[in-house]
Motif scaffolding. Structure first.
Motif, mmCIF file in Angstrom:
data_model
loop_
_atom_site.group_PDB
_atom_site.id
_atom_site.type_symbol
_atom_site.label_atom_id
_atom_site.label_comp_id
_atom_site.label_asym_id
_atom_site.label_seq_id
_atom_site.Cartn_x
_atom_site.Cartn_y
_atom_site.Cartn_z
ATOM 1 N N ALA A 107 -7.817 -0.513 4.941
ATOM 2 C CA ALA A 107 -7.043 -0.121 3.759
ATOM 3 C C ALA A 107 -7.988 -0.003 2.555
ATOM 4 N N ASP A 108 -8.934 -0.934 2.448
ATOM 5 C CA ASP A 108 -9.871 -0.902 1.312
ATOM 6 C C ASP A 108 -10.780 0.326 1.352
ATOM 7 N N ALA A 109 -11.042 0.816 2.579
ATOM 8 C CA ALA A 109 -11.978 1.943 2.732
ATOM 9 C C ALA A 109 -11.332 3.288 2.390
ATOM 10 N N CYS A 136 -3.078 0.987 5.795
ATOM 11 C CA CYS A 136 -3.476 1.639 4.539
ATOM 12 C C CYS A 136 -2.505 1.182 3.460
ATOM 13 N N SER A 137 -2.867 1.455 2.218
ATOM 14 C CA SER A 137 -2.032 1.004 1.097
ATOM 15 C C SER A 137 -0.771 1.856 0.968
ATOM 16 N N ALA A 138 0.196 1.348 0.195
ATOM 17 C CA ALA A 138 1.421 2.118 -0.076
ATOM 18 C C ALA A 138 1.066 3.432 -0.758
ATOM 19 N N ALA A 139 0.019 3.420 -1.603
ATOM 20 C CA ALA A 139 -0.357 4.636 -2.332
ATOM 21 C C ALA A 139 -0.891 5.707 -1.380
ATOM 22 N N VAL A 140 -1.512 5.302 -0.271
ATOM 23 C CA VAL A 140 -1.967 6.273 0.733
ATOM 24 C C VAL A 140 -0.786 6.680 1.615
#
Ligand code: 13P
Ligand code: SF4
Length: 318
Positions: free
Chosen positions: A98-100, A124-128
């Protein structure tokens, strides 16, 4: 049971009992990933892979979800359950995948491929997620990609190792975001070959986040729950396991008469243990059930955009 008004500062001597009482009082459900420490797995209401945990989060009638896993998993539970309180024992429990994949870099990548269907791994993040057409997990990625229209190109993020494995098994060409998991990139090929020599009868079972040169040495590849099922159903007399060693607790519990060998990292280090997953402890679980924090909070617009591709996954998933 009546909960004492004051929040206890010190953890009780019997943490397990105290967590069970708090769970009942809060009408909470404790969900844990297979990579969690054994004592957390043992107290959880459900231990599963990312897909099973997302499904349970989508269907629970508990008021509180205590998510013993990493941030993107708890965030997914919150996306599915905006009115419930979702707590994560340690908010620092992130994920290298997720950080990558930062949201702004991902937006630029998508802009270079405007005609592509965007498939994102749930790590992955919610934004992705909000920028994706479809979410997948390691358990359903191949089947979902196979269902996509044959005339449309596909972007896959953020795990390039999983993406390559999905491309090979779905017959689809994927344009890959260059992310990887720090744990699954650490396994030593030399140590694996040595284990194979020492235990020629053993079956090598691997998570698809591993690098291709290791997957090429595997007899079976699948998500954590598929690896567990394989250990239960295979006729092999022992197993060499290429994934985070937290899963071995479950494997040894379900198949107690067979040996399981973990593969160390390069230089024999124990960096095959996910440093994020291991941040959660029984004491932090007790504390978060007591204080209902740290809780996951999400902007409603972002939540709705991230929800659509997750719901698509749940609808399409076999
Ligand atoms: P699963 O899909 O098998 O749960 O994998 C999640 C994960 O984080 C693997 O590193
Ligand atoms: Fe993320 Fe890798 Fe840890 Fe899984 S094992 S949570 S992919 S860092």
């Amino acid at each position: 049971m009546v909960l004492t008004a004051a929040i206890a500062e010190r953890p009780p001597s019997d943490l397990t009992e105290a967590i069970k009482e708090l769970r009942d009082h809060r009408n909470a459900v404790i969900l844990a990933h297979y990579y969690q420490p054994p004592e957390i797995q043992d107290i959880a209401d459900l231990v599963g892979d990312s897909l099973e945990l997302a499904r349970r989060a989508a269907s629970t009638d508990a008021d509180v979800i205590a998510f013993c896993g990493v941030h993107f998993m708890a965030e997914t539970a919150k996306i599915l359950n905006p009115s419930k309180t979702v707590v994560l024992p340690d908010l620092e429990a992130g994920c290298s995948l997720a950080d990558a994949c930062p949201a702004d870099g991902f937006a630029a990548f998508r802009a270079q491929h405007p005609d592509h269907i965007v498939v994102s791994y749930i790590n992955c993040s919610a934004a992705v997620k909000a920028q994706s057409d479809l979410i997948c997990t390691s358990s359903n990625a191949v089947e979902l990609v196979r269902q996509l229209p044959a005339d449309r190109p596909i972007l896959f993020a953020p795990d390039q190792n999983l993406g390559r494995w999905v491309a090979r098994n779905s017959g689809r060409e994927l344009t890959l975001w260059p992310g990887s998991c720090l744990v699954h990139e650490t396994f030593s090929e030399e140590a694996l070959l040595r284990l194979k020599l020492e235990h020629p009868e053993a079956e090598v079972i691997a998570h698809p986040e591993c690098q291709q040169h290791l997957l090429d040495l595997a007899d079976f590849i699948g998500s954590t729950s598929k690896l567990l099922q394989r250990a239960e159903t295979s006729g092999a007399s022992s197993f060499i396991v290429l994934t985070e060693p937290g899963i071995l607790h479950r494997m040894r519990g379900r198949v107690p008469h067979k040996p399981f060998f973990e593969v160390p990292g390069a230089d024999g280090c124990s960096c095959n243990a996910c440093p994020y997953m291991r941040l959660n402890t029984l004491e932090k679980l007790w504390r978060c059930l007591q204080t209902l924090s740290p809780a996951i909070d999400l902007d409603e617009g972002l939540r709705l955009r991230a929800l659509a591709p997750i719901e698509r996954m749940l609808a399409l998933s076999p």
